[in-house]
Scaffold this active site. Structure first.
Site, PDB file in Angstrom:
ATOM      1  CG  ASP A   8      -1.628   1.166   1.375  1.00 13.78           C
ATOM      2  OD1 ASP A   8      -2.321   1.721   0.383  1.00 13.78           O
ATOM      3  OD2 ASP A   8      -1.928   1.925   2.536  1.00 13.78           O
ATOM      4  CD  GLU A  69      -4.769   0.744  -2.762  1.00 13.36           C
ATOM      5  OE1 GLU A  69      -5.925   1.453  -3.008  1.00 13.36           O
ATOM      6  OE2 GLU A  69      -4.327   0.635  -1.847  1.00 13.36           O
ATOM      7  CG  ASP A 142      -0.725   2.933   6.426  1.00 15.03           C
ATOM      8  OD1 ASP A 142      -0.996   3.700   5.577  1.00 15.03           O
ATOM      9  OD2 ASP A 142      -0.979   3.354   7.664  1.00 15.03           O
TER      10      ASP A 142
END
Length: 166
Positions: A8, A69, A142
């Protein structure tokens, strides 16, 4: 058995989640956590910290694949640009040190985790907890988000576009 690291991206905090899998029903949580960069450091130094930490994670865990991502932002363009730089460094380290890179949009992750493209972070994190049979949601957020990226990759069977230099 394959190993994937999900990321992430961020500048202050990069979440990571590492999993082994044969398929979506046979998966094992290996590790998760965050890479942090001190806000008092210069921007280039923060990028270097991210690069070094990603390189070390890949060296330590020897993943077969890296899933990242894609960015989505619509409010603060300056923050978005800085996070884009950090994501670029993450992508560079991943492709150089692992060689097999996959990217997933926030929509793909939400749909894979909840079946609903407008799911919020709390719903996604709860599904991470459920899929991994954990007592509590992984913290910090996260890291949970990075695990969602890894789970999305496992669930997709790697059918998204792959970027490879090997």
């Amino acid at each position: 058995m394959k190993r994937v690291i999900g990321f992430d991206p961020g500048l202050a905090i990069v979440g990571y989640g590492i999993m082994d899998y044969d398929d979506f029903s046979h998966k094992t949580l290996v590790d998760y956590g965050v890479i942090t960069t001190p806000k008092e450091e210069s921007f280039p130094v923060r990028l270097a910290i991210i690069y070094k930490a990603v390189k070390e994670l890949i060296s330590k865990y020897s993943p077969d694949e890296v899933a990242v991502e894609e960015l989505f932002f619509n409010t603060n363009i300056t923050t978005g640009i800085n996070v884009s730089h950090a994501r670029g460094v993450l992508l560079l380290a991943s492709i150089h040190h692992c060689g097999n890179l996959y990217e997933y949009t926030p929509l793909q992750i939400k749909q894979a985790m909840t079946g609903y493209g407008r799911a919020d972070k709390k719903q996604i994190q709860e599904m991470v907890r459920v899929y991994l049979d954990l007592e509590k949601k992984p913290r910090p957020d996260d890291a949970a988000d990075a695990l969602a990226v890894a789970l999305t990759h496992i669930q997709s069977g790697g059918f998204t576009e792959k970027f490879s230099i090997k």
